[in-house]
Scaffold this motif. Structure first.
Motif, PDB file in Angstrom:
ATOM      1  N   ARG A  24      -6.550  -0.250   3.705  1.00 32.59           N
ATOM      2  CA  ARG A  24      -5.624   0.453   3.104  1.00 32.59           C
ATOM      3  C   ARG A  24      -5.542   1.897   3.568  1.00 32.59           C
ATOM      4  NH1 ARG A  24      -3.247  -2.226  -1.320  1.00 32.59           N
ATOM      5  NH2 ARG A  24      -4.578  -3.921  -1.971  1.00 32.59           N
ATOM      6  N   PRO A  25      -4.273   2.337   3.721  1.00 25.50           N
ATOM      7  CA  PRO A  25      -4.434   4.046   4.010  1.00 25.50           C
ATOM      8  C   PRO A  25      -5.114   4.630   3.082  1.00 25.50           C
ATOM      9  CG  PRO A  25      -2.105   3.107   4.093  1.00 25.50           C
ATOM     10  CD  PRO A  25      -2.822   1.879   3.313  1.00 25.50           C
ATOM     11  N   ASP A  26      -5.346   4.483   1.940  1.00 22.74           N
ATOM     12  CA  ASP A  26      -6.671   5.082   1.058  1.00 22.74           C
ATOM     13  C   ASP A  26      -7.951   4.757   1.353  1.00 22.74           C
ATOM     14  OD1 ASP A  26      -6.535   2.797  -0.488  1.00 22.74           O
ATOM     15  OD2 ASP A  26      -5.879   3.845  -2.177  1.00 22.74           O
ATOM     16  N   ARG A  27      -8.070   3.743   2.022  1.00 22.79           N
ATOM     17  CA  ARG A  27      -9.597   3.224   2.479  1.00 22.79           C
ATOM     18  C   ARG A  27     -10.241   2.520   1.471  1.00 22.79           C
ATOM     19  NH1 ARG A  27      -8.458   2.614   7.594  1.00 22.79           N
ATOM     20  NH2 ARG A  27      -8.239   4.694   8.839  1.00 22.79           N
ATOM     21  N   CYS A  28      -9.653   2.312   0.413  1.00 21.60           N
ATOM     22  CA  CYS A  28     -10.348   1.725  -0.809  1.00 21.60           C
ATOM     23  C   CYS A  28     -10.768   0.365  -0.447  1.00 21.60           C
ATOM     24  CB  CYS A  28      -9.566   1.841  -1.946  1.00 21.60           C
ATOM     25  SG  CYS A  28      -8.045   0.771  -2.306  1.00 21.60           S
ATOM     26  N   ASP A  29     -10.035  -0.603   0.136  1.00 18.15           N
ATOM     27  CA  ASP A  29     -10.501  -1.901   0.460  1.00 18.15           C
ATOM     28  C   ASP A  29      -9.812  -2.324   2.048  1.00 18.15           C
ATOM     29  OD1 ASP A  29      -7.920  -2.933  -0.042  1.00 18.15           O
ATOM     30  OD2 ASP A  29      -8.667  -3.307  -2.035  1.00 18.15           O
ATOM     31  N   ASN A  30      -9.987  -3.373   2.263  1.00 18.64           N
ATOM     32  CA  ASN A  30      -9.445  -4.162   3.557  1.00 18.64           C
ATOM     33  C   ASN A  30      -8.352  -5.102   3.337  1.00 18.64           C
ATOM     34  OD1 ASN A  30     -11.226  -2.515   4.973  1.00 18.64           O
ATOM     35  ND2 ASN A  30     -12.819  -3.991   5.274  1.00 18.64           N
ATOM     36  N   TYR A  31      -7.673  -4.747   2.163  1.00 17.77           N
ATOM     37  CA  TYR A  31      -6.555  -5.780   1.814  1.00 17.77           C
ATOM     38  C   TYR A  31      -5.215  -5.139   1.680  1.00 17.77           C
ATOM     39  CZ  TYR A  31     -10.803  -8.642   0.486  1.00 17.77           C
ATOM     40  OH  TYR A  31     -11.549  -9.354   0.406  1.00 17.77           O
ATOM     41  N   SER A  43       7.356   2.668  -3.532  1.00 19.55           N
ATOM     42  CA  SER A  43       6.105   3.315  -4.359  1.00 19.55           C
ATOM     43  C   SER A  43       4.904   2.811  -3.742  1.00 19.55           C
ATOM     44  CB  SER A  43       6.214   2.542  -5.682  1.00 19.55           C
ATOM     45  OG  SER A  43       6.050   1.245  -5.614  1.00 19.55           O
ATOM     46  N   ARG A  44       4.698   1.716  -2.930  1.00 19.64           N
ATOM     47  CA  ARG A  44       3.407   1.496  -2.302  1.00 19.64           C
ATOM     48  C   ARG A  44       2.812   2.234  -1.414  1.00 19.64           C
ATOM     49  NH1 ARG A  44       0.409  -0.233  -5.894  1.00 19.64           N
ATOM     50  NH2 ARG A  44      -0.699  -1.290  -4.332  1.00 19.64           N
ATOM     51  N   ILE A  45       4.072   2.706  -0.480  1.00 14.83           N
ATOM     52  CA  ILE A  45       3.810   3.719   0.720  1.00 14.83           C
ATOM     53  C   ILE A  45       3.415   5.074   0.131  1.00 14.83           C
ATOM     54  CG2 ILE A  45       4.794   4.851   2.561  1.00 14.83           C
ATOM     55  CD1 ILE A  45       6.490   2.216   2.920  1.00 14.83           C
ATOM     56  N   GLN A  46       4.067   5.440  -0.941  1.00 15.34           N
ATOM     57  CA  GLN A  46       3.766   6.944  -1.305  1.00 15.34           C
ATOM     58  C   GLN A  46       2.410   7.067  -2.132  1.00 15.34           C
ATOM     59  OE1 GLN A  46       3.782   8.612  -4.728  1.00 15.34           O
ATOM     60  NE2 GLN A  46       3.947   6.764  -5.707  1.00 15.34           N
ATOM     61  N   ALA A  47       2.161   5.688  -2.630  1.00 14.95           N
ATOM     62  CA  ALA A  47       0.664   5.782  -3.506  1.00 14.95           C
ATOM     63  C   ALA A  47      -0.140   5.583  -2.418  1.00 14.95           C
ATOM     64  CB  ALA A  47       0.579   4.428  -4.233  1.00 14.95           C
ATOM     65  N   LYS A  48      -0.105   5.480  -1.074  1.00 10.08           N
ATOM     66  CA  LYS A  48      -1.110   5.521  -0.269  1.00 10.08           C
ATOM     67  C   LYS A  48      -1.873   4.157  -0.225  1.00 10.08           C
ATOM     68  CE  LYS A  48      -1.360  10.232   1.226  1.00 10.08           C
ATOM     69  NZ  LYS A  48       0.221  10.396   1.380  1.00 10.08           N
ATOM     70  N   LYS A  49      -1.093   3.220  -0.650  1.00 12.36           N
ATOM     71  CA  LYS A  49      -1.800   1.689  -0.461  1.00 12.36           C
ATOM     72  C   LYS A  49      -1.316   0.962   0.335  1.00 12.36           C
ATOM     73  CE  LYS A  49      -4.213   2.282  -4.365  1.00 12.36           C
ATOM     74  NZ  LYS A  49      -5.463   2.373  -4.556  1.00 12.36           N
ATOM     75  N   HIS A  50      -0.251   1.235   1.118  1.00 15.71           N
ATOM     76  CA  HIS A  50       0.165   0.436   1.981  1.00 15.71           C
ATOM     77  C   HIS A  50       1.009   1.215   3.168  1.00 15.71           C
ATOM     78  CE1 HIS A  50      -0.737  -3.471   0.276  1.00 15.71           C
ATOM     79  NE2 HIS A  50      -0.039  -2.936  -0.653  1.00 15.71           N
TER      80      HIS A  50
END
Length: 179
Positions: free
Chosen positions: A79-86, A125-132
């Motif tokens: 993920r862009p925030d590097r919290c996991d690989n999904y 919303s997923r892009i701005q949250a840096k999840k995707h």
């Protein structure tokens, strides 16, 4: 006091942007479930027993979830925030677009356009949250739309067709009621 005022303005702007980003993320989280829930509710309101709309939605939504979860475990993109690989593809976007495209395919563009706008907001919303990133969101949208289009049939209201035919110098009028 004049030196402190810009700090207050800066703090207010920064805290306001954090609150706005959190509200965008929360709105996306809610909409990713609300769109399929509205689609499900519509199957109980506008029934046509011939096509079994609830079963269509279950197949479309379920297959979309299976595909996106399988891809997450195969691709293992961080993920862009590097919290996991999904990261790939976006599950929120898959869910939202599955509901939106079910609504569009079943009931037409009148309801589909607002549904797609809301589903697009979920992707944003997923892009701005840096999840995707954009590719994750696009893949989720393609999966959601694709599975809904495979399994969803348009809603058919009862129809009355009127036909007029000319026979032997006269006319016949026919009524055909489809239910």
């Amino acid at each position: 006091m004049k030196k402190i005022a810009p700090l207050f303005v800066l703090f207010f702007c920064f805290s306001n942007s954090i609150a706005q980003n959190k509200s965008i993320t929360t709105s996306g989280d809610i909409l990713q479930l609300a769109l399929p829930a509205v689609a499900l509710g519509s199957t109980f309101i506008w029934k046509d027993d011939n096509t079994k709309p609830t079963w269509q939605l279950i197949k479309a939504y379920g297959s979309g979830l299976i595909i996106q979860q399988a891809l997450k475990r195969i691709v293992l993109k961080p993920r862009p925030d590097r919290c996991d690989n999904y990261s790939f593809p976006s599950g929120h976007t898959t869910c939202a677009f599955s509901g939106a495209s079910f609504i569009q395919k079943r009931y037409g563009w009148k309801y589909g356009i607002p549904s797609y706008v809301l589903a697009s907001f979920v992707g944003y919303s997923r892009i701005q949250a840096k999840k995707h990133d954009g590719w994750d969101v696009l893949a989720g949208a393609v999966i959601g739309v694709g599975t809904s289009f495979v399994f969803t049939k348009p809603y058919e209201k009862n129809k009355v067709d009127v036909t007029v035919n000319r026979i032997n110098g006269g006319y016949t009028v026919g009524l055909n009621y489809t239910f």
